[in-house]
Scaffold this motif. Structure first.
Motif, short mmCIF file in Angstrom:
data_model
loop_
_atom_site.label_atom_id
_atom_site.label_comp_id
_atom_site.label_asym_id
_atom_site.label_seq_id
_atom_site.Cartn_x
_atom_site.Cartn_y
_atom_site.Cartn_z
N UNK A 49 0.80 -1.19 -0.01
CA UNK A 49 0.10 0.05 -0.25
C UNK A 49 0.84 1.48 0.00
N UNK A 50 1.75 1.54 0.78
CA UNK A 50 3.24 2.16 1.21
C UNK A 50 3.58 2.06 -0.49
N UNK A 51 4.36 1.51 -1.48
CA UNK A 51 4.30 2.11 -1.75
C UNK A 51 3.84 1.98 -3.19
N UNK A 52 2.34 1.34 -3.25
CA UNK A 52 1.66 1.98 -4.32
C UNK A 52 1.11 3.04 -3.96
N UNK A 53 1.29 3.73 -2.71
CA UNK A 53 0.95 5.20 -2.90
C UNK A 53 2.27 5.84 -3.23
N UNK A 54 3.51 6.05 -3.16
CA UNK A 54 4.71 6.42 -3.50
C UNK A 54 4.62 6.59 -4.76
N UNK A 55 4.00 5.28 -5.67
CA UNK A 55 4.25 4.98 -6.81
C UNK A 55 3.23 6.17 -7.77
N UNK A 56 1.95 6.60 -7.17
CA UNK A 56 1.00 6.86 -7.25
C UNK A 56 1.49 8.94 -7.44
N UNK A 57 1.55 9.03 -5.69
CA UNK A 57 2.44 10.68 -5.99
C UNK A 57 3.53 10.83 -6.75
N UNK A 58 3.96 9.88 -7.26
CA UNK A 58 4.98 9.88 -8.56
C UNK A 58 4.72 10.68 -9.85
N UNK A 59 3.76 9.51 -9.95
CA UNK A 59 2.90 9.64 -11.09
C UNK A 59 2.05 11.14 -11.48
N UNK A 60 1.44 11.71 -10.10
CA UNK A 60 1.27 12.53 -10.17
C UNK A 60 1.74 13.79 -9.77
N UNK A 61 2.86 13.54 -9.14
CA UNK A 61 3.66 15.00 -9.82
C UNK A 61 4.35 15.19 -11.24
N UNK A 62 4.72 13.83 -11.70
CA UNK A 62 4.79 13.77 -13.68
C UNK A 62 3.44 14.52 -13.73
N UNK A 63 2.31 13.90 -13.88
CA UNK A 63 1.57 15.19 -14.22
C UNK A 63 1.87 16.83 -14.41
N UNK A 64 1.55 16.97 -13.37
CA UNK A 64 1.61 17.96 -12.78
C UNK A 64 2.46 19.26 -13.62
#
Length: 151
Positions: free
Chosen positions: A5-20
């Motif tokens: 779950x932590x790894x998934x959240x970190x990956x999602x956060x990295x993806x969101x930062x990249x999109x932004x």
């Protein structure tokens, strides 16, 4: 399970930062492009005004010179053709802006703006010289009229 779950959240956060970051970069590029297009259109308007000022000055000088047949007017036609050629070239540039600028690269837009700036830079001394010549011609004509009225 907690580490997934932590790894998934970190990956999602990295993806969101990249999109932004991508969205901000795209927005900046669009703003730069819009600014370049506005600048290009403004330069075209200024160049057109310069050419029309030149044409009006030449017409005025010719009108004054035609009052005195002793003064030569041979280059009047050449000057008119040169200004008309400049206006035709500007029309071609405006057509390029209309037709090609939506798909032109930033470098092409910058090159077109530089070309117009260079043309205006070359035209400015000529406009100043024309203005000075007009002033001198007006003074000479006033002096000529004054001398004729004295006789």
């Amino acid at each position: 399970m907690n580490s997934y779950l932590t790894l998934g959240l970190v990956a999602l956060l990295v993806l969101l930062v990249g999109l932004a970051a991508s969205a901000l970069l795209l927005r900046r590029r669009q703003n730069l492009r819009g600014s370049s297009l506005n600048n290009l259109l403004d330069l075209a308007d200024r160049l057109e005004a310069d050419l029309k000022t030149c044409r009006a000055g030449l017409q005025q000088a010719h009108a004054v010179m035609s009052l005195n047949p002793d003064l030569p007017a041979a280059s009047e036609q050449e000057a008119r053709h040169a200004v008309d050629a400049g206006l035709r070239a500007l029309l071609q540039q405006r057509l390029w802006i209309r037709d090609r600028s939506p798909h032109a690269s930033q470098q092409e837009l910058d090159e077109a703006a530089t070309s117009m700036r260079d043309t205006r830079s070359r035209l400015q001394p000529l406009l100043k010289a024309l203005d000075q010549a007009q002033t001198d011609l007006d003074s000479a004509m006033r002096e000529h009229i004054r001398r004729e009225s004295d006789t």
